[in-house]
Design an enzyme around this catalytic site. Sequence first.
Site, PDB file in Angstrom:
ATOM      1  N   SER A  20       0.867  -1.175   0.000  1.00 20.78           N
ATOM      2  CA  SER A  20       0.000   0.000   0.000  1.00 20.78           C
ATOM      3  C   SER A  20       0.898   1.217   0.000  1.00 20.78           C
ATOM      4  O   SER A  20       1.748   1.370   0.886  1.00 20.78           O
ATOM      5  CB  SER A  20      -0.869   0.006   1.253  1.00 20.78           C
ATOM      6  OG  SER A  20      -1.408   1.298   1.426  1.00 20.78           O
ATOM      7  N   HIS A  44      -0.955  -0.903  -4.328  1.00 16.54           N
ATOM      8  CA  HIS A  44      -2.285  -0.590  -3.808  1.00 16.54           C
ATOM      9  C   HIS A  44      -2.309   0.903  -3.504  1.00 16.54           C
ATOM     10  O   HIS A  44      -1.559   1.389  -2.654  1.00 16.54           O
ATOM     11  CB  HIS A  44      -2.510  -1.421  -2.540  1.00 16.54           C
ATOM     12  CG  HIS A  44      -3.817  -1.194  -1.885  1.00 16.54           C
ATOM     13  ND1 HIS A  44      -4.955  -1.891  -2.228  1.00 16.54           N
ATOM     14  CD2 HIS A  44      -4.188  -0.345  -0.903  1.00 16.54           C
ATOM     15  CE1 HIS A  44      -5.963  -1.488  -1.487  1.00 16.54           C
ATOM     16  NE2 HIS A  44      -5.521  -0.541  -0.672  1.00 16.54           N
ATOM     17  N   ASP A  46      -4.176   4.017  -2.126  1.00 17.53           N
ATOM     18  CA  ASP A  46      -5.278   4.420  -1.253  1.00 17.53           C
ATOM     19  C   ASP A  46      -5.710   5.852  -1.550  1.00 17.53           C
ATOM     20  O   ASP A  46      -4.936   6.790  -1.412  1.00 17.53           O
ATOM     21  CB  ASP A  46      -4.846   4.309   0.215  1.00 17.53           C
ATOM     22  CG  ASP A  46      -4.810   2.878   0.689  1.00 17.53           C
ATOM     23  OD1 ASP A  46      -5.784   2.147   0.431  1.00 17.53           O
ATOM     24  OD2 ASP A  46      -3.809   2.484   1.322  1.00 17.53           O
ATOM     25  N   MET A  48      -8.430   8.716  -0.472  1.00 13.72           N
ATOM     26  CA  MET A  48      -9.338   9.065   0.634  1.00 13.72           C
ATOM     27  C   MET A  48      -9.844  10.489   0.469  1.00 13.72           C
ATOM     28  O   MET A  48      -9.083  11.379   0.086  1.00 13.72           O
ATOM     29  CB  MET A  48      -8.601   8.962   1.965  1.00 13.72           C
ATOM     30  CG  MET A  48      -7.971   7.615   2.221  1.00 13.72           C
ATOM     31  SD  MET A  48      -7.128   7.623   3.804  1.00 13.72           S
ATOM     32  CE  MET A  48      -6.399   5.993   3.806  1.00 13.72           C
ATOM     33  N   HIS A  75      -7.775   1.962  -4.688  1.00 14.67           N
ATOM     34  CA  HIS A  75      -8.787   1.664  -3.664  1.00 14.67           C
ATOM     35  C   HIS A  75      -9.463   2.987  -3.298  1.00 14.67           C
ATOM     36  O   HIS A  75      -8.901   3.790  -2.551  1.00 14.67           O
ATOM     37  CB  HIS A  75      -8.069   1.029  -2.451  1.00 14.67           C
ATOM     38  CG  HIS A  75      -8.964   0.773  -1.282  1.00 14.67           C
ATOM     39  ND1 HIS A  75      -8.473   0.534  -0.017  1.00 14.67           N
ATOM     40  CD2 HIS A  75     -10.316   0.706  -1.178  1.00 14.67           C
ATOM     41  CE1 HIS A  75      -9.483   0.330   0.811  1.00 14.67           C
ATOM     42  NE2 HIS A  75     -10.609   0.442   0.136  1.00 14.67           N
ATOM     43  N   MET A  77     -11.614   5.103  -1.359  1.00 10.22           N
ATOM     44  CA  MET A  77     -12.364   5.272  -0.103  1.00 10.22           C
ATOM     45  C   MET A  77     -13.001   6.652  -0.143  1.00 10.22           C
ATOM     46  O   MET A  77     -12.640   7.557   0.622  1.00 10.22           O
ATOM     47  CB  MET A  77     -11.414   5.112   1.086  1.00 10.22           C
ATOM     48  CG  MET A  77     -10.954   3.673   1.292  1.00 10.22           C
ATOM     49  SD  MET A  77      -9.551   3.551   2.403  1.00 10.22           S
ATOM     50  CE  MET A  77      -8.223   3.886   1.255  1.00 10.22           C
ATOM     51  N   MET A 146     -11.914  -5.381   3.914  1.00 10.86           N
ATOM     52  CA  MET A 146     -11.200  -4.521   4.864  1.00 10.86           C
ATOM     53  C   MET A 146     -11.083  -5.235   6.210  1.00 10.86           C
ATOM     54  O   MET A 146     -12.084  -5.668   6.776  1.00 10.86           O
ATOM     55  CB  MET A 146     -11.954  -3.196   5.078  1.00 10.86           C
ATOM     56  CG  MET A 146     -11.931  -2.231   3.915  1.00 10.86           C
ATOM     57  SD  MET A 146     -10.284  -1.823   3.301  1.00 10.86           S
ATOM     58  CE  MET A 146      -9.486  -1.137   4.755  1.00 10.86           C
ATOM     59  N   PHE A 152      -6.849   4.820   7.791  1.00  5.45           N
ATOM     60  CA  PHE A 152      -5.487   4.986   8.309  1.00  5.45           C
ATOM     61  C   PHE A 152      -4.693   3.688   8.204  1.00  5.45           C
ATOM     62  O   PHE A 152      -5.260   2.603   8.335  1.00  5.45           O
ATOM     63  CB  PHE A 152      -5.521   5.416   9.784  1.00  5.45           C
ATOM     64  CG  PHE A 152      -6.237   6.709   9.993  1.00  5.45           C
ATOM     65  CD1 PHE A 152      -5.574   7.931   9.866  1.00  5.45           C
ATOM     66  CD2 PHE A 152      -7.596   6.723  10.277  1.00  5.45           C
ATOM     67  CE1 PHE A 152      -6.246   9.136  10.026  1.00  5.45           C
ATOM     68  CE2 PHE A 152      -8.284   7.919  10.445  1.00  5.45           C
ATOM     69  CZ  PHE A 152      -7.611   9.130  10.315  1.00  5.45           C
ATOM     70  N   ASP A 180      -7.025  -6.230   3.315  1.00  4.29           N
ATOM     71  CA  ASP A 180      -6.385  -4.919   3.472  1.00  4.29           C
ATOM     72  C   ASP A 180      -6.546  -4.411   4.903  1.00  4.29           C
ATOM     73  O   ASP A 180      -7.664  -4.166   5.356  1.00  4.29           O
ATOM     74  CB  ASP A 180      -7.041  -3.937   2.485  1.00  4.29           C
ATOM     75  CG  ASP A 180      -6.406  -2.555   2.505  1.00  4.29           C
ATOM     76  OD1 ASP A 180      -5.350  -2.391   3.131  1.00  4.29           O
ATOM     77  OD2 ASP A 180      -6.984  -1.651   1.863  1.00  4.29           O
ATOM     78  N   GLY A 182      -3.664  -4.134   8.524  1.00  2.00           N
ATOM     79  CA  GLY A 182      -3.014  -4.891   9.594  1.00  2.00           C
ATOM     80  C   GLY A 182      -2.369  -6.182   9.138  1.00  2.00           C
ATOM     81  O   GLY A 182      -2.208  -7.116   9.926  1.00  2.00           O
TER      82      GLY A 182
HETATM   83  C1  DX5 Z   1      -6.556   1.750   5.196  1.00  2.00           C
HETATM   84  C2  DX5 Z   1      -6.000   1.492   3.833  1.00  2.00           C
HETATM   85  C3  DX5 Z   1      -4.940   0.472   3.802  1.00  2.00           C
HETATM   86  C4  DX5 Z   1      -3.699   0.849   4.578  1.00  2.00           C
HETATM   87  C5  DX5 Z   1      -3.079  -0.411   5.057  1.00  2.00           C
HETATM   88  O1  DX5 Z   1      -7.678   2.518   5.102  1.00  2.00           O
HETATM   89  O2  DX5 Z   1      -7.029   1.047   2.958  1.00  2.00           O
HETATM   90  O3  DX5 Z   1      -4.590   0.097   2.471  1.00  2.00           O
HETATM   91  O4  DX5 Z   1      -2.775   1.578   3.818  1.00  2.00           O
HETATM   92  O5  DX5 Z   1      -2.079  -0.088   5.956  1.00  2.00           O
HETATM   93  P1  DX5 Z   1      -1.542  -1.145   7.016  1.00  2.00           P
HETATM   94  O6  DX5 Z   1      -1.028  -2.320   6.247  1.00  2.00           O
HETATM   95  O7  DX5 Z   1      -0.504  -0.387   7.749  1.00  2.00           O
HETATM   96  O8  DX5 Z   1      -2.714  -1.543   7.885  1.00  2.00           O
HETATM   97 ZN    ZN Z   2      -6.443   0.255   1.011  1.00  2.00          ZN
END
Ligand code: DX5
Ligand code: ZN
Length: 223
Positions: A20, A44, A46, A48, A75, A77, A146, A152, A180, A182
């Site tokens: 990511s 990936h 992100d 937002m 992705h 969001m 998710m 975050f 996606d 943790g």
């Molecule tokens: C969270 C994102 C993830 C994030 C994952 O909203 O969609 O893609 O970057 O980050 P980690 O792997 O640190 O949880």
């Molecule tokens: Zn993501």
Amino acid sequence: MSKPAVSFRTIKPKIKIAPSILGVDYGDLNHHLQQLEPFSDWFHVDVMDGNFVPNMSIGAMVVDKIKTTIPLDCHLMINYPEDYIEDFAKAGAYAITVHAEATKDLKLTIEKIHELGCKAGVSINPKTPVTKIEKVLSLVDLVLIMSVEPGFGGQKFMPEVLSKIEIIRKKYPELDISIDGGITHITAPLAREAGANVFVAGSYILKADNPKEAADKLREVVQ
Ligand code: DX5
Ligand code: ZN
């Protein structure tokens, strides 16, 4: 952490490691991405909007500046992603993944993504059930589960989402199922057993002293 009842270790879709890029140095984006390329199957990306999620990141104008041969899975969001997917397609997205919670008409949005020549993905938040997307599962190329609340990086993996992966994998043996949030060498194998084949990892790779070693380790534990 509980292990899923059924193992899907033998699933067909190829394993993909997708760093990511939320954690990259955006001031030196292309240089940073170049360093990740040798061990990345997808990037990936992100996106937002500070509305669907309580954080903002990048939009299509920045994606357009990315120079890489690695496929970009964007992705989104964001609320009403249907209004922006053309911009991401033009910016060079390989796949565009939208949230089922954020769009007015999910089926139409998926059709529009395909018309624009991109792979279509659908994502659901940890609390959203599979029933919310079951009508479109036969239409999409990718499902993104998710395993943290979106918004975050660096959050703790939620094992309660694993059963959703199992439900989808039982019905769709060929589908790309992505997890996606943790993801580490401890949590990725749990998702793999449940049937995931695309592993998105932000902090685990980007914050590692040696990102290549971290990505290799991730790949090793999900083989
Ligand atoms: C969270 C994102 C993830 C994030 C994952 O909203 O969609 O893609 O970057 O980050 P980690 O792997 O640190 O949880
Ligand atoms: Zn993501």
